[in-house]
Design an enzyme around this catalytic site. Sequence first.
Site, mmCIF file in Angstrom:
data_model
loop_
_atom_site.group_PDB
_atom_site.id
_atom_site.type_symbol
_atom_site.label_atom_id
_atom_site.label_comp_id
_atom_site.label_asym_id
_atom_site.label_seq_id
_atom_site.Cartn_x
_atom_site.Cartn_y
_atom_site.Cartn_z
ATOM 1 N N ALA A 156 0.845 -1.190 0.000
ATOM 2 C CA ALA A 156 0.000 0.000 0.000
ATOM 3 C C ALA A 156 0.881 1.241 0.000
ATOM 4 O O ALA A 156 2.066 1.184 0.336
ATOM 5 C CB ALA A 156 -0.913 0.004 1.222
ATOM 6 N N GLY A 198 -0.684 -5.097 1.118
ATOM 7 C CA GLY A 198 -1.929 -5.000 0.363
ATOM 8 C C GLY A 198 -1.871 -5.712 -0.973
ATOM 9 O O GLY A 198 -2.905 -6.151 -1.497
ATOM 10 N N GLU A 215 3.383 -5.906 7.595
ATOM 11 C CA GLU A 215 2.748 -4.801 8.323
ATOM 12 C C GLU A 215 3.225 -4.638 9.762
ATOM 13 O O GLU A 215 3.354 -3.509 10.255
ATOM 14 C CB GLU A 215 1.221 -4.969 8.307
ATOM 15 C CG GLU A 215 0.561 -4.630 6.978
ATOM 16 C CD GLU A 215 0.511 -5.794 6.001
ATOM 17 O OE1 GLU A 215 -0.203 -5.701 4.994
ATOM 18 O OE2 GLU A 215 1.203 -6.813 6.239
#
Length: 257
Positions: free
Chosen positions: A66, A112, A135
């Site tokens: 992302a 993502g 993440e």
Amino acid sequence: MNFENILVEKQNGLARVIINRPKKLNALNKATIEELHEVFESLEDDEDVRVIILTGSGEKAFVAGADISEFAHFSIEEGATLARAGQEMLFDYVENLATPVIAAVNGFALGGGLELAMSCHFRIASDNAKMGLPEVSLGVIPGYGGTQRLPQLVGKGKAMELIMTAGMISAQEAKECGLVNHVVSQEELLPLAEKIAGRIMRNSSVAISAAIRAVNANFEDGVNGFDIEIDEFGECFGTEDFKEGTTAFLEKRKPNF
């Protein structure tokens, strides 16, 4: 269809959706997520499209993650809204499309990007692909379905390890744990995706859509997947495809769906 971050090609029942942000390694930003939703919505409504292949531009990345710069300053409420909106607009939407979606993972699929690949109905990868959910190294967790879909695909223990270590695995390791179905060279990736798509398109698109709904039902809270399978199976008996398929079988010819 003209988009800033997406390329779409359609031919002979097959649609290719290419995420085209090579300078950003095809990272997902808000605009790209919105464009992808619009593309998938349009293709779902196109009766001529029987299978969709999703891939990234270039040879380095499917989607490298992302766009962190867009949400680094978000509050708790904004973070939750970001995840909920993204899941509804793209990731859950792709998973529940009636049109089969094949992810052709042509390089890095991180964060993502891996979550997007996992929302597709199945995945194939080039041998240079690297996959992971990094993440927790940023002080956050996967928010686009990664904590749910990864255990479904590879099992709880393997998913816990991948998420907790924030590590990457190779395409071959991804195949060994069931995350991807096939691993081939970069040059063979799209031809293989198209070959599989061709095999899918020989079958009833009505029945395939029913199968997608039945399989997905098994992963929905409070839903009995067996009951959904029974209902979908019964509904097939009222379709023209069922009549054609069974008639063709009895007449020893190929069906014309």
